[in-house]
Design a protein around this motif. Structure first.
Motif, PDB file in Angstrom:
ATOM      1  N   PHE A 218      30.728  74.795  38.430  1.00  0.00           N
ATOM      2  CA  PHE A 218      31.857  75.485  37.819  1.00  0.00           C
ATOM      3  C   PHE A 218      32.927  74.562  37.250  1.00  0.00           C
ATOM      4  N   GLY A 219      32.834  73.266  37.449  1.00  0.00           N
ATOM      5  CA  GLY A 219      33.718  72.320  36.770  1.00  0.00           C
ATOM      6  C   GLY A 219      35.184  72.453  37.127  1.00  0.00           C
ATOM      7  N   PRO A 220      35.559  72.223  38.382  1.00  0.00           N
ATOM      8  CA  PRO A 220      36.971  72.354  38.762  1.00  0.00           C
ATOM      9  C   PRO A 220      37.860  71.354  38.038  1.00  0.00           C
ATOM     10  N   VAL A 221      39.089  71.808  37.738  1.00  0.00           N
ATOM     11  CA  VAL A 221      40.056  70.951  37.044  1.00  0.00           C
ATOM     12  C   VAL A 221      41.333  70.760  37.851  1.00  0.00           C
ATOM     13  N   GLN A 222      41.452  71.456  38.980  1.00  0.00           N
ATOM     14  CA  GLN A 222      42.691  71.389  39.749  1.00  0.00           C
ATOM     15  C   GLN A 222      42.393  71.672  41.219  1.00  0.00           C
ATOM     16  N   ASN A 223      43.115  70.977  42.108  1.00  0.00           N
ATOM     17  CA  ASN A 223      42.982  71.182  43.547  1.00  0.00           C
ATOM     18  C   ASN A 223      44.346  71.566  44.107  1.00  0.00           C
ATOM     19  N   ASN A 224      44.432  72.727  44.752  1.00  0.00           N
ATOM     20  CA  ASN A 224      45.699  73.224  45.297  1.00  0.00           C
ATOM     21  C   ASN A 224      45.611  73.371  46.814  1.00  0.00           C
ATOM     22  N   ILE A 225      46.735  73.216  47.479  1.00  0.00           N
ATOM     23  CA  ILE A 225      46.824  73.405  48.929  1.00  0.00           C
ATOM     24  C   ILE A 225      48.020  74.293  49.241  1.00  0.00           C
ATOM     25  N   SER A 226      47.781  75.332  50.034  1.00  0.00           N
ATOM     26  CA  SER A 226      48.854  76.199  50.496  1.00  0.00           C
ATOM     27  C   SER A 226      49.011  75.985  52.006  1.00  0.00           C
ATOM     28  N   PHE A 227      50.174  75.462  52.440  1.00  0.00           N
ATOM     29  CA  PHE A 227      50.412  75.221  53.861  1.00  0.00           C
ATOM     30  C   PHE A 227      51.207  76.377  54.454  1.00  0.00           C
ATOM     31  N   ASN A 228      50.760  76.856  55.616  1.00  0.00           N
ATOM     32  CA  ASN A 228      51.384  78.006  56.268  1.00  0.00           C
ATOM     33  C   ASN A 228      51.671  77.628  57.721  1.00  0.00           C
ATOM     34  N   ASP A 229      52.934  77.607  58.093  1.00  0.00           N
ATOM     35  CA  ASP A 229      53.264  77.113  59.434  1.00  0.00           C
ATOM     36  C   ASP A 229      53.207  78.181  60.513  1.00  0.00           C
ATOM     37  N   ALA A 230      53.162  79.466  60.127  1.00  0.00           N
ATOM     38  CA  ALA A 230      53.205  80.531  61.130  1.00  0.00           C
ATOM     39  C   ALA A 230      51.938  81.378  61.118  1.00  0.00           C
ATOM     40  N   VAL A 231      51.555  81.853  62.305  1.00  0.00           N
ATOM     41  CA  VAL A 231      50.455  82.806  62.407  1.00  0.00           C
ATOM     42  C   VAL A 231      50.871  84.120  61.740  1.00  0.00           C
ATOM     43  N   GLY A 232      49.941  84.727  60.986  1.00  0.00           N
ATOM     44  CA  GLY A 232      50.221  86.016  60.369  1.00  0.00           C
ATOM     45  C   GLY A 232      50.725  85.942  58.944  1.00  0.00           C
ATOM     46  N   THR A 233      50.933  84.747  58.424  1.00  0.00           N
ATOM     47  CA  THR A 233      51.318  84.650  57.016  1.00  0.00           C
ATOM     48  C   THR A 233      50.210  85.278  56.174  1.00  0.00           C
ATOM     49  N   THR A 234      50.587  86.211  55.298  1.00  0.00           N
ATOM     50  CA  THR A 234      49.593  86.983  54.552  1.00  0.00           C
ATOM     51  C   THR A 234      49.856  86.862  53.067  1.00  0.00           C
ATOM     52  N   ARG A 235      48.818  86.468  52.332  1.00  0.00           N
ATOM     53  CA  ARG A 235      48.926  86.298  50.882  1.00  0.00           C
ATOM     54  C   ARG A 235      48.201  87.439  50.192  1.00  0.00           C
TER      55      ARG A 235
ATOM     56  N   LYS B  94      36.986  79.966  41.952  1.00  0.00           N
ATOM     57  CA  LYS B  94      37.661  79.214  43.016  1.00  0.00           C
ATOM     58  C   LYS B  94      36.651  78.758  44.058  1.00  0.00           C
ATOM     59  N   TRP B  95      36.922  77.593  44.602  1.00  0.00           N
ATOM     60  CA  TRP B  95      36.201  77.109  45.789  1.00  0.00           C
ATOM     61  C   TRP B  95      37.236  77.021  46.895  1.00  0.00           C
ATOM     62  N   VAL B  96      37.167  77.948  47.861  1.00  0.00           N
ATOM     63  CA  VAL B  96      38.199  78.104  48.883  1.00  0.00           C
ATOM     64  C   VAL B  96      37.706  77.540  50.209  1.00  0.00           C
ATOM     65  N   SER B  97      38.558  76.766  50.865  1.00  0.00           N
ATOM     66  CA  SER B  97      38.221  76.230  52.181  1.00  0.00           C
ATOM     67  C   SER B  97      39.508  76.039  52.979  1.00  0.00           C
TER      68      SER B  97
ATOM     69  N   LEU C 285      39.895  74.741  44.976  1.00  0.00           N
ATOM     70  CA  LEU C 285      39.628  74.144  43.675  1.00  0.00           C
ATOM     71  C   LEU C 285      39.507  75.264  42.650  1.00  0.00           C
ATOM     72  N   VAL C 286      40.045  75.074  41.468  1.00  0.00           N
ATOM     73  CA  VAL C 286      39.931  76.071  40.398  1.00  0.00           C
ATOM     74  C   VAL C 286      39.458  75.381  39.120  1.00  0.00           C
ATOM     75  N   ASN C 287      38.789  76.138  38.239  1.00  0.00           N
ATOM     76  CA  ASN C 287      38.265  75.531  37.022  1.00  0.00           C
ATOM     77  C   ASN C 287      39.034  75.930  35.769  1.00  0.00           C
ATOM     78  N   ASP C 288      40.304  76.271  35.937  1.00  0.00           N
ATOM     79  CA  ASP C 288      41.188  76.479  34.795  1.00  0.00           C
ATOM     80  C   ASP C 288      42.622  76.319  35.264  1.00  0.00           C
ATOM     81  N   HIS C 289      43.501  76.083  34.308  1.00  0.00           N
ATOM     82  CA  HIS C 289      44.917  75.964  34.612  1.00  0.00           C
ATOM     83  C   HIS C 289      45.596  77.316  34.422  1.00  0.00           C
TER      84      HIS C 289
END
Length: 474
Positions: free
Chosen positions: A50-67, A76-79, A134-138
């Protein structure tokens, strides 16, 4: 808790294209290590390249944070780097699986591939959770996005922690219910040369679905220096180039040579660049003229090209360029028959007017009807056949131009003996303008295309159908 020692593996889900991967995690007293994304190994297991072009990280300090449930027009390649999440995915693409739901937990030993248009959301189950993707577009304000309310009753996601007890943004709480969601449309298919013979056949094949776009030179000039910004190309999945310079004899003149190279090489190179940079499948229509016609058997796709004239040289150059595009189909055809002026119509008209023509009898090949080319293109793209070159003509026994002319006379109720067969040299001996050299053997082998499930109709049967519908005489 992270599971150590698993083998790299794939787990299919009920949402097409949404795939969970087990990741090997190696740990000791110092901590752990994993290959979070490994292109060669994972594509071998079926992960799209899929040719990813960007790597993002979302940090969550509390249990129960919901997106919230967000669907974007990219993959997307999510891990998870640290911690653990409950993930929920909802198919928000147009189609029969719209609204399908899949949930699972992810820790560092699991990842998931989320295809374009599938809504993605999560809830943290441990503190200090780092969610990576990882995502393959901006991101673009012009892209088409879709959203679903976390509490939608139809999706009925069983959140581990009630939504009333967790941290959620006001924006995510305001997203629509499923009945009001705007589905993500499929990637667009762009047909170039839409007003030509093949372009009209492609219009008939694909119809007027919203994701099909037709263009001619007036609406999209592929020679323009602004081509890269002429469209939001990441929204396109396939470009079918049905535009070409096909005046075989005129290409032998100084002006024709320039025009042939501009359309068949320079323009194709621009499309190849766009396709490569944006992960687009490029469909390119080629010709038997890339061969010299000296073989005593049918030509295969992997036979070396050896064009005789300018037109063939430009088509061979275009083929070489397209072959560098990661996702490409080169469709090799011969003796094309479609709407407008063509050999079959000419013969039918001569028969009706009482003219007894001389026709070349030392060039052998098969007709290719434009609606078969259109069907074949749709077949290859729709079945995700292996990329590469494919010969596509009618099937059956090869014939000479004179043989075909006799058959046209016969099918239109005239005496086939009115046709006189002559050699190529004799036919063109009185020509007043330039004459391009023709391959004597234009027979293209169809084995590779037929191995994809394509069923060829004989040129004899296709000729009957073509004339019986009136297209050959109108």
């Amino acid at each position: 808790m992270t599971t150590y020692g698993k083998q790299l593996g794939v787990i299919e889900t009920n949402i097409p294209g949404l795939v969970v991967f087990d990741l090997p995690v190696h740990g000791d007293a110092r901590g752990w290590f994993k290959e979070n994304w490994q292109r060669e190994k994972m594509t071998a297991l079926g992960l799209p390249d899929f040719g990813p072009v960007q790597n993002n990280i979302s940090f969550n300090d509390a249990v129960g944070t919901t997106r919230g449930i967000h669907a974007e027009p990219w993959d997307k390649w999510v891990s998870v780097a640290t911690g653990r999440i409950f993930g929920a995915w909802v198919d928000l693409r147009e189609g029969p699986t719209f609204g399908a739901v899949f949930t699972t937990e992810l820790d560092p030993s699991k990842a998931i591939f989320v295809p374009r248009g599938v809504g993605n959301s999560y809830q943290t189950l441990e503190p200090d959770t780092a969610y990576t993707y990882l995502v393959n577009d901006h991101w673009s304000p012009d892209a088409a996005y879709s959203f679903l309310n976390l509490a939608d009753e139809t999706a009925a996601i069983d959140w581990p922690i009630p939504l009333t007890d967790v941290e959620i943004s006001a924006k995510d709480l305001a997203h629509p219910r499923l009945a009001d969601v705007t589905p993500i449309p499929p990637k667009k298919i762009l047909v170039l040369g839409a007003n030509g013979q093949l372009g009209r056949a492609l219009r008939a094949e694909y119809g007027d679905a919203p994701h099909i776009e037709y263009a001619d030179r007036a609406t999209l000039d592929i020679s323009s220096p602004d081509l890269a910004t002429a469209r939001r190309w990441r929204d396109y999945g396939t470009i079918i180039n049905a535009a070409a310079y096909t005046k075989v004899d005129l290409a032998e003149t100084p002006e024709g040579r320039k025009d042939a190279w501009a359309a068949n090489v320079t323009g194709v190179a621009a499309l190849a660049r766009i396709a490569t940079e944006n992960g687009i499948t490029l469909v390119h229509v080629s010709s038997d003229y890339v061969f010299d016609g000296t073989l005593d058997r049918s030509y295969r796709e992997d036979d070396p090209v050896c064009p005789l004239g300018v037109y063939g040289q430009t088509k061979a150059a275009g083929d070489a360029i397209v072959s560098t595009v990661p996702r490409h189909y080169i469709i090799r055809t011969s003796w094309v028959i479609g709407e407008g002026n063509n050999f079959v119509r000419t013969m039918a008209s001569l028969a009706e007017r009482g003219i007894d023509p001389k026709v070349v009898d030392d060039q052998i090949g098969r007709l290719t009807f434009t609606d078969d080319i259109a069907r074949g293109i749709r077949h290859l793209v729709g079945t995700a056949a292996e990329f590469g070159a494919y010969n596509l003509t009618a099937g059956g026994e090869p014939a000479s131009w004179a043989d075909i002319a006799r058959r046209v006379f016969e099918l239109t109720g005239h005496d086939p003996e009115r046709i006189t067969g002559v050699s190529t040299e004799a036919y063109y001996s009185t020509a007043t303008g330039p004459v391009a050299p023709r391959p004597r053997n234009s027979v293209l082998g169809m084995e590779r295309l037929e191995s994809t499930g394509w069923a060829s109709l004989t040129q004899q049967l296709r000729l009957v159908e073509y004339l019986s519908t009136g297209r050959g005489t109108s």
